[in-house]
Motif scaffolding. Sequence first.
Motif, mmCIF file in Angstrom:
data_model
loop_
_atom_site.group_PDB
_atom_site.id
_atom_site.type_symbol
_atom_site.label_atom_id
_atom_site.label_comp_id
_atom_site.label_asym_id
_atom_site.label_seq_id
_atom_site.Cartn_x
_atom_site.Cartn_y
_atom_site.Cartn_z
ATOM 1 N N PHE A 257 0.858 -1.182 0.000
ATOM 2 C CA PHE A 257 0.000 0.000 0.000
ATOM 3 C C PHE A 257 0.895 1.234 0.000
ATOM 4 O O PHE A 257 1.830 1.331 0.791
ATOM 5 C CB PHE A 257 -0.904 0.039 1.232
ATOM 6 C CG PHE A 257 -1.659 1.336 1.369
ATOM 7 C CD1 PHE A 257 -2.575 1.716 0.395
ATOM 8 C CD2 PHE A 257 -1.442 2.188 2.439
ATOM 9 C CE1 PHE A 257 -3.263 2.928 0.485
ATOM 10 C CE2 PHE A 257 -2.131 3.399 2.551
ATOM 11 C CZ PHE A 257 -3.042 3.755 1.565
ATOM 12 N N TYR A 336 9.674 -1.703 11.505
ATOM 13 C CA TYR A 336 9.021 -0.395 11.349
ATOM 14 C C TYR A 336 7.789 -0.464 10.469
ATOM 15 O O TYR A 336 6.999 0.481 10.428
ATOM 16 C CB TYR A 336 10.008 0.696 10.926
ATOM 17 C CG TYR A 336 10.392 0.802 9.468
ATOM 18 C CD1 TYR A 336 9.490 1.278 8.510
ATOM 19 C CD2 TYR A 336 11.687 0.493 9.059
ATOM 20 C CE1 TYR A 336 9.872 1.410 7.182
ATOM 21 C CE2 TYR A 336 12.080 0.617 7.742
ATOM 22 C CZ TYR A 336 11.160 1.075 6.792
ATOM 23 O OH TYR A 336 11.538 1.208 5.498
ATOM 24 N N ILE A 338 4.188 -1.652 10.018
ATOM 25 C CA ILE A 338 3.123 -2.036 10.949
ATOM 26 C C ILE A 338 2.282 -3.141 10.324
ATOM 27 O O ILE A 338 1.795 -2.994 9.208
ATOM 28 C CB ILE A 338 2.233 -0.818 11.280
ATOM 29 C CG1 ILE A 338 3.097 0.299 11.878
ATOM 30 C CG2 ILE A 338 1.094 -1.187 12.215
ATOM 31 C CD1 ILE A 338 2.455 1.668 11.786
ATOM 32 N N HIS A 352 12.726 9.307 -2.193
ATOM 33 C CA HIS A 352 11.606 10.215 -1.932
ATOM 34 C C HIS A 352 10.932 10.028 -0.582
ATOM 35 O O HIS A 352 9.915 10.654 -0.305
ATOM 36 C CB HIS A 352 10.595 10.116 -3.082
ATOM 37 C CG HIS A 352 11.221 10.440 -4.395
ATOM 38 N ND1 HIS A 352 11.698 11.700 -4.690
ATOM 39 C CD2 HIS A 352 11.529 9.665 -5.463
ATOM 40 C CE1 HIS A 352 12.253 11.688 -5.890
ATOM 41 N NE2 HIS A 352 12.173 10.455 -6.382
ATOM 42 N N ARG A 427 -6.462 4.601 9.168
ATOM 43 C CA ARG A 427 -5.611 4.246 10.304
ATOM 44 C C ARG A 427 -6.452 3.516 11.364
ATOM 45 O O ARG A 427 -5.948 2.678 12.091
ATOM 46 C CB ARG A 427 -4.981 5.504 10.908
ATOM 47 C CG ARG A 427 -4.026 5.217 12.051
ATOM 48 C CD ARG A 427 -3.314 6.467 12.553
ATOM 49 N NE ARG A 427 -2.419 6.983 11.550
ATOM 50 C CZ ARG A 427 -2.592 8.138 10.916
ATOM 51 N NH1 ARG A 427 -3.604 8.903 11.218
ATOM 52 N NH2 ARG A 427 -1.763 8.542 9.997
HETATM 53 C C1 ANZ Z 1 5.990 4.417 -0.999
HETATM 54 C C2 ANZ Z 1 6.279 5.806 -0.624
HETATM 55 C C3 ANZ Z 1 7.106 6.706 -1.265
HETATM 56 C C4 ANZ Z 1 5.597 6.201 0.493
HETATM 57 C C5 ANZ Z 1 7.230 7.955 -0.754
HETATM 58 C C6 ANZ Z 1 5.674 7.432 1.038
HETATM 59 C C7 ANZ Z 1 6.516 8.328 0.416
HETATM 60 P P1 ANZ Z 1 -0.170 7.218 5.449
HETATM 61 O O1 ANZ Z 1 -0.279 8.570 4.833
HETATM 62 O O2 ANZ Z 1 0.052 7.225 6.897
HETATM 63 O O3 ANZ Z 1 -1.273 6.292 5.005
HETATM 64 N N1 ANZ Z 1 3.307 2.575 4.691
HETATM 65 C C8 ANZ Z 1 2.296 1.874 4.132
HETATM 66 N N2 ANZ Z 1 1.943 0.838 4.897
HETATM 67 C C9 ANZ Z 1 2.742 0.881 5.984
HETATM 68 C C10 ANZ Z 1 2.874 0.054 7.115
HETATM 69 N N3 ANZ Z 1 2.106 -1.020 7.290
HETATM 70 N N4 ANZ Z 1 3.791 0.382 8.040
HETATM 71 C C11 ANZ Z 1 4.602 1.454 7.857
HETATM 72 N N5 ANZ Z 1 4.532 2.250 6.795
HETATM 73 C C12 ANZ Z 1 3.619 1.982 5.848
HETATM 74 O O4 ANZ Z 1 1.224 6.602 4.873
HETATM 75 C C13 ANZ Z 1 1.249 5.690 3.826
HETATM 76 C C14 ANZ Z 1 2.702 5.518 3.466
HETATM 77 O O5 ANZ Z 1 3.328 4.905 4.598
HETATM 78 C C15 ANZ Z 1 2.852 4.597 2.277
HETATM 79 O O6 ANZ Z 1 3.341 5.306 1.122
HETATM 80 C C16 ANZ Z 1 4.038 3.733 2.678
HETATM 81 O O7 ANZ Z 1 5.170 4.425 2.187
HETATM 82 C C17 ANZ Z 1 4.023 3.762 4.180
HETATM 83 F F1 ANZ Z 1 8.009 8.831 -1.355
HETATM 84 O O8 ANZ Z 1 4.884 4.068 -0.148
HETATM 85 B B1 ANZ Z 1 4.761 5.016 0.942
#
Ligand code: ANZ
Length: 843
Positions: A257, A336, A338, A352, A427
């Motif tokens: 996700f 880290y 979850i 990023h 959340r």
């Molecule tokens: C790739 C990515 C690139 C992300 C980037 C962020 C920035 P919120 O807004 O809180 O929903 N994430 C997803 N599932 C997670 C989990 N189970 N435990 C820890 N982190 C998790 O945050 C969603 C973002 O938190 C997602 O987007 C993922 O990192 C991370 F430049 O994906 B992201």
Amino acid sequence: MVEESPRSGAAPYSEIVGDLESAIRELWAAEGVDQARLDDSPKPRRYVLGMFPYPSGKAHLGHVMVYSIADAVARLGRFKGQEVLNPLGWDAFGLPAENAAIKNGVHPADWTAANIEVMRDQIGRAGFSFDLSRELNTSSPEFYKWTQWLFLKLYQHGQAYRAQSWVNWDPEDKTVLANEQVIDGRGWRSGALIERRKMEQWCLRITDYAQALYDGLDELEGWSSRAVNAQRYWIGRSEGAEIDFTVPETGSVITVFTTRPDTVFGVTSLTIAPEHPDLAALTSAQARPAVDAYVAQVLRQSEVDRQTDDKMGVATGITAINPLTGDQVPVWVSGYVIGSYGTGAIMNVPAHDQRDFDFAVLHGLPVKQVIFDGAAPAGAELTAAHTQPGTMRDSGPFDGMKSTDAITAIIDAMQEQGVGRRKVRFRLRDWSIGRQRYWGCPIPMLRRADGTWEPVPEQDLPVRLPRDIDFQATGVRSPLATSESFSVVTLPDGERVEREVDTMDTFMDSAWYAWRFLAAGDGEAWPVQRANSWMPIDYYVGGLEHATQHMIYFRYLSHFLHSIGLTPVREPVVNFLDNGMVKLGGSKMSKSKGNTISPEEVFAEYGADTLRMYVLSDTPFEKDREWDDVGLQAKHRFLAKFYGFGTGLREVLPRTVQNVPPAATDAWGKSFVYEIAGTAAEVAVSVDEKRSFHTAISHLHSTAALLRARSREVGESLERAAILGYAYQSYLKMLSLFAPHLADTLWRQVTGADESLFRQPWVPEPDPADLVRSSAEIVVQLNGKVVGKLVVPVDADDDEIRQSLADNPPPSLANRVPDGGSQRVIVVRGRDGEPRLVSFVLK
Ligand code: ANZ
């Protein structure tokens, strides 16, 4: 009651306040002024509720504050002709009772009952207008029968389910806690570091309502923005995408996700949570020992340690294919991530995302930048993550797009290829309600030998808490398991089944108690027609600390009850008044810090009215306030002085109820009536609409001074005495919102009435006809032609007007005005006697 005024030698207020307050409370109790008529009242309804107290045995200043606010709102509603329900109950299940049982051998039921007695008396001394005929106690079978009924309703509608789930284990209280009960990784009551354990629990599908609870926030115009924001954050809606990465070795799929699908061309690894259900299958034989050791270590960690230890992790030894680039990237496992959020798996984009950047640097993973600022040179090495939007590069068909536009474009492309989809995540987690404690509501479920569950039939409710409990037993799932009479049941078909020995989270009780105040006997939880006329609550008062957990559960239950037709609207609370705290020496008062002020002691020394007024004075109610003895004493002096003034007035004022203004024939009377009515209107708006209790109280101070000044101008005039009497009685209504004992006592004294001030109507709105100007602008004529204007006092006599014309003539008359006193200057007056025109005749 006091018969003599202090001026004639009677005891001063501070000496008699205790007797004065208890005497008037006895009258209120006898007269039943606080009772609401729930059915067939012709009046509009007002449901006021202060969050009900936990019966710890000690009322504290927070209670005084909450119920003082609720009481002002309730009393004003009655004055305005509304049918007001302002009930009190006891949030009586919970750990402290059980801890007392473990420590001192007192049964929780007895401990609780004794505390309720004590606290009812303590709170009773404050003179709040509670309808005690509707008092409830969540630990009584009459109440919890219906908590169980509600659970069955949730079960029937698919909201209650059993889940093997990771739970927060409080090693000190030996119980599972809901996420909301874990604060910074520690148990909300014990303060112990929380461990993660796997256990079967009854859970409620609050997440089914996540979107509705989120959308509903927009309707909550009567809530503070801080409370709405706390809920918005707690529900935590994120729009993003799920992306499927295929594992070539096994053909299985890892779905991640992300809220940043625009960064998918920069993915250099995937990371899964230690709880990920497919972890074993996603681990190579070679990596398995390291992975197992790492996972075991993480699961022993507290939530905080796990999050702060965020750079740790190990590779699982397999790779997965990025569906957009075809690149193979390594798969890692790390604490880290979850387990219960999103899919429990993430794509790492070190260029990023800062956490991914740190992770990549630590483990030597590549950093691939795909979003650039327009001006930045390509190929420059990043020293930190570039988290801002920008222009896409190295992203295939999306090159050159703005990254914010690419989010939608990439999701559309993935949906078309079937490798990803648009996804909203919350959340908010489902609510695990099972507690391995005794002093809570038994869950009305039975487990057959084959492991299936059978609800207890509705007619067999309540499932009563047994008394044969061994509170000292350890290692049992719940103290209820030590009661043989409870834990094994024989069904009508002869099968012996086990009773559920977990009890419900006490937040279940507080999530629905507001409806139980509408109960009509024991035949149903509440009559739907009463819910229809009384819900939603008009004013709900309680601490900001309840803005998330309690208020989320309350809203959830209300949305659910609405969906099954038992309550009229989804949102249960129109106005939520979240008050600040009273602090001493800069910190929250608490028994453990020894910095508490006991309301009882203040009541005994100064009276309840003093404390009630004090806790709402000077500072907006939503802000924290610092306790200050000097301020408290000042309030007391104010009331004492007013008491002396009020009792002294009795000899001069008419001895009758004055709810309508007497006719005023002069400016003195008109302006006085107008001013009092205006103040009453402002006090009402401050209490009902602006939530500015301290402003209302400051009006009380200035108006007391006005009354005193006017009382010295009455002289022998009967008209003035009547108007002063009316103003005084009107003032007592305003005062009674905060100092009801003193106000009703003085009111009965002055009126000689046999009924309560609280049965009277509010002060009528100001009448613009009474708006008396102190000066008037009059026309000046010369030989019948208008030559100018002149401002004079409205009550100026002819000579004064002639004189002021001589002193201050319009320019066109400047050198032609005769001396003051000339007979050729004629003053013309209107029917009200006010001057209108001055005519100056020259031969
Ligand atoms: C790739 C990515 C690139 C992300 C980037 C962020 C920035 P919120 O807004 O809180 O929903 N994430 C997803 N599932 C997670 C989990 N189970 N435990 C820890 N982190 C998790 O945050 C969603 C973002 O938190 C997602 O987007 C993922 O990192 C991370 F430049 O994906 B992201």
